[in-house]
Design a protein around this motif. Structure first.
Motif, PDB file in Angstrom:
ATOM      1  N   ARG A 427      -3.455  63.990   4.924  1.00 41.50           N
ATOM      2  CA  ARG A 427      -4.806  63.416   4.918  1.00 41.50           C
ATOM      3  C   ARG A 427      -5.015  62.504   3.714  1.00 41.50           C
ATOM      4  O   ARG A 427      -5.694  61.480   3.799  1.00 41.50           O
ATOM      5  N   ASP A 428      -4.408  62.872   2.587  1.00 37.12           N
ATOM      6  CA  ASP A 428      -4.585  62.096   1.359  1.00 37.12           C
ATOM      7  C   ASP A 428      -3.638  60.903   1.260  1.00 37.12           C
ATOM      8  O   ASP A 428      -3.646  60.187   0.252  1.00 37.12           O
ATOM      9  N   GLY A 429      -2.813  60.710   2.276  1.00 36.08           N
ATOM     10  CA  GLY A 429      -1.970  59.520   2.309  1.00 36.08           C
ATOM     11  C   GLY A 429      -0.658  59.625   1.565  1.00 36.08           C
ATOM     12  O   GLY A 429      -0.029  58.608   1.263  1.00 36.08           O
ATOM     13  N   LEU A 430      -0.189  60.856   1.278  1.00 38.54           N
ATOM     14  CA  LEU A 430       1.096  61.015   0.598  1.00 38.54           C
ATOM     15  C   LEU A 430       2.263  60.949   1.578  1.00 38.54           C
ATOM     16  O   LEU A 430       3.399  60.681   1.180  1.00 38.54           O
ATOM     17  N   PRO A 442       4.551  55.165  -0.190  1.00 42.55           N
ATOM     18  CA  PRO A 442       4.908  54.754  -1.556  1.00 42.55           C
ATOM     19  C   PRO A 442       4.339  55.677  -2.633  1.00 42.55           C
ATOM     20  O   PRO A 442       5.040  56.039  -3.576  1.00 42.55           O
ATOM     21  N   ILE A 443       3.082  56.100  -2.496  1.00 45.47           N
ATOM     22  CA  ILE A 443       2.519  57.007  -3.499  1.00 45.47           C
ATOM     23  C   ILE A 443       3.132  58.400  -3.357  1.00 45.47           C
ATOM     24  O   ILE A 443       3.309  59.131  -4.334  1.00 45.47           O
ATOM     25  N   GLY A 444       3.508  58.767  -2.127  1.00 42.82           N
ATOM     26  CA  GLY A 444       4.159  60.053  -1.897  1.00 42.82           C
ATOM     27  C   GLY A 444       5.543  60.128  -2.517  1.00 42.82           C
ATOM     28  O   GLY A 444       6.005  61.208  -2.892  1.00 42.82           O
ATOM     29  N   LYS A 445       6.218  58.968  -2.635  1.00 47.80           N
ATOM     30  CA  LYS A 445       7.531  58.960  -3.281  1.00 47.80           C
ATOM     31  C   LYS A 445       7.419  59.403  -4.736  1.00 47.80           C
ATOM     32  O   LYS A 445       8.299  60.083  -5.258  1.00 47.80           O
ATOM     33  N   LEU A 446       6.326  59.003  -5.387  1.00 44.21           N
ATOM     34  CA  LEU A 446       6.113  59.436  -6.770  1.00 44.21           C
ATOM     35  C   LEU A 446       5.924  60.945  -6.852  1.00 44.21           C
ATOM     36  O   LEU A 446       6.302  61.581  -7.836  1.00 44.21           O
ATOM     37  N   LEU A 447       5.322  61.506  -5.817  1.00 40.98           N
ATOM     38  CA  LEU A 447       4.953  62.923  -5.812  1.00 40.98           C
ATOM     39  C   LEU A 447       5.832  63.718  -4.854  1.00 40.98           C
ATOM     40  O   LEU A 447       5.419  64.749  -4.325  1.00 40.98           O
TER      41      LEU A 447
END
Length: 471
Positions: A427-430, A442-447
């Motif tokens: 839901r948060d786009g990770l 892309p932001i999920g790759k960081l996390l």
């Protein structure tokens, strides 16, 4: 054995979707997943006998061997360091250690089919270049005598180098010994930061080695940097990155400094007041990603970047990247034999670790037995979850249908709890879920560590603080 179907990682830069509030919410403490189960699950029920049996079992698969050699000596302690090390300037103190390494090699080789190729060799530390040139040559001779080192051009023989402890002659000697990859510890080129961490290292030392490595034809060169060190700012670290990009290493590891002085005594010499704030640290990370991607580097995942033609980036595109105790590896499906104090092996279905104290390591070998002190044998559930976590960490993508086919299970049903845990991240786009495929954004790759934690059955409440924060 191949892994998942090759996938194309997301192309957008992570910083283009940067959401600081979201990152802060997910920036919790968690494992780096250089193994699964992690070392916190190792126990003393695994000893020399279990490791010997695993070595023997591994011969049936005929997989290549990967050798890790831990050289624990350093001439000077860097205040940020959390590695297992011994501070001394006396290289003669390494002689009894090298003799015991050879004893360990003999004991391990008894259980191995030594016709198996050694596709990977990695010397870490400590500071491997603490050893004299003669000691390095002697150690390579012993490794070759016990295991049979390879001359295959595709071998991956790497050594960690402190530029303060090496010169052009060192590189020529290492090349003659068969090393074809080097990793230079740089950390930061800002003098104020260097003084604060007790590691003054002028750029010319690093640049001279880079130029000589290229002239000699080393296959790949990595540089280690650390963000979050005392006195760093986004501007000061950008200045370091500009200089590093100008030197054009094939790979970069940009590690997050985890300040844990309660566990690592040297870090008590660093004043917390000198560390960048959480906001500044995130700004440094964002600047790093922007600058490296603009310079043409591929963000492999977590703290690793590589040129598109480097073997790490190629392996990721082909779905054959592997995670191990040295980070990411392009040589999938090998059995890792760790040699030396604190070294960890991954052989067949077993992880095995040597004592972290030199006295315990020496005592075991002097008694004529392998030094294995603890470890864990993987259950079938562990094997399923290790595969899921490793593919997520390496590919930034997980195909549950492929996993189910590989292991003969209904993966959607088996991992129902994990998938429920990931609903918030989706839901948060990770991540994006399409049927049975999960792909990190892309932001999920960081996390990605946070996404992988959903598949970790060994992670229990209250265990998190024993790990570093994700960012």
């Amino acid at each position: 054995m191949s892994y998942a179907t090759p996938i194309a990682p997301p192309q957008a830069a992570a910083s283009s979707a940067w959401d600081e509030a979201l990152i802060r919410r997910y920036d919790v403490s968690g494992p780096r997943y250089t193994s699964y189960p992690t070392a916190l699950s190792f126990h003393d029920g695994v000893g020399a006998e279990a490791f010997s049996e695993a070595l023997s079992r591994s011969n049936a698969g005929g997989r290549p061997l990967s050798l890790y050699v831990h050289v624990p000596f350093c001439r000077k302690i860097c205040f940020y360091c959390a590695c297992n090390k011994i501070a001394t300037k006396n290289t003669r103190l390494a002689e009894p250690y090298l003799a015991r390494l050879d004893r360990e090699m003999v004991l391990a080789a008894r259980h191995l089919d030594t016709s198996r190729p050694v596709s990977q060799l990695h010397w870490g530390g400590g500071t491997p270049t603490f050893l004299t040139l003669d000691q390095m040559g002697d150690l390579v001779d012993r490794l070759h005598s016990r295991f049979g080192l390879s001359s295959d051009p595709q071998r991956d023989y790497a050594i960690e180098i402190d530029p303060r402890e090496a010169n052009m002659l060192t590189l020529r000697h290492l090349q003659a010994l068969g090393f074809n990859r080097i990793s230079l510890g740089v950390q930061d080129l800002d003098l104020r930061v260097q003084k604060a961490i007790n590691r003054v290292q002028p750029r010319v030392l690093t640049e001279t080695l880079v130029d000589e490595a290229r002239r000699l034809g080393f296959r790949s060169l990595n540089m280690d940097l650390i963000y979050g060190l005392p006195h760093q700012t986004r501007d000061s670290f950008a200045a370091t990155l500009e200089q590093v990009i100008d030197m054009a290493p094939a790979r970069l590891s940009v590690f997050n400094y985890a300040h844990m002085p309660q566990r690592f005594a040297p870090q008590r010499r660093i004043s917390e007041a000198d560390l960048p704030s959480a906001e500044e640290k995130l700004a440094i990370l964002r600047t790093t990603i922007d600058m490296l991607e603009a310079a043409g580097y591929v963000h492999i995942g977590m703290d690793h970047f590589a040129r598109p033609d480097d073997s790490l980036a190629v392996a990721q595109r082909q779905g054959t990247l592997q995670r191990n105790f040295q980070g990411y590896s392009s040589h999938a499906d090998s059995d890792l034999v760790g040699l030396g104090v604190s070294a960890i092996s991954r052989v067949d279905d077993l992880y095995a670790q040597n004592p972290s104290d030199l006295a315990g390591y020496e005592a075991a070998l002097d008694a004529g037995r392998l030094a294995t002190q603890r470890g864990v044998r993987l259950s079938q559930d562990d094997l399923y979850r290790r595969y899921a976590i490793e593919r997520l960490m390496c590919d930034m993508h997980l195909d549950l249908a492929e996993l189910g086919s590989r292991f003969g299970i209904d993966a959607e049903h088996y991992f129902a709890d994990s998938l429920r845990q990931l609903e918030g991240a989706e839901r948060d786009g990770l991540m994006i879920r399409r049927g049975l495929t999960l792909t990190a954004t892309p932001i999920g790759k960081l996390l990605i560590r946070h996404l992988a934690m959903a598949f970790d059955a060994h992670l229990t409440p209250g265990q998190g603080p024993r790990y570093s924060r994700i960012l």
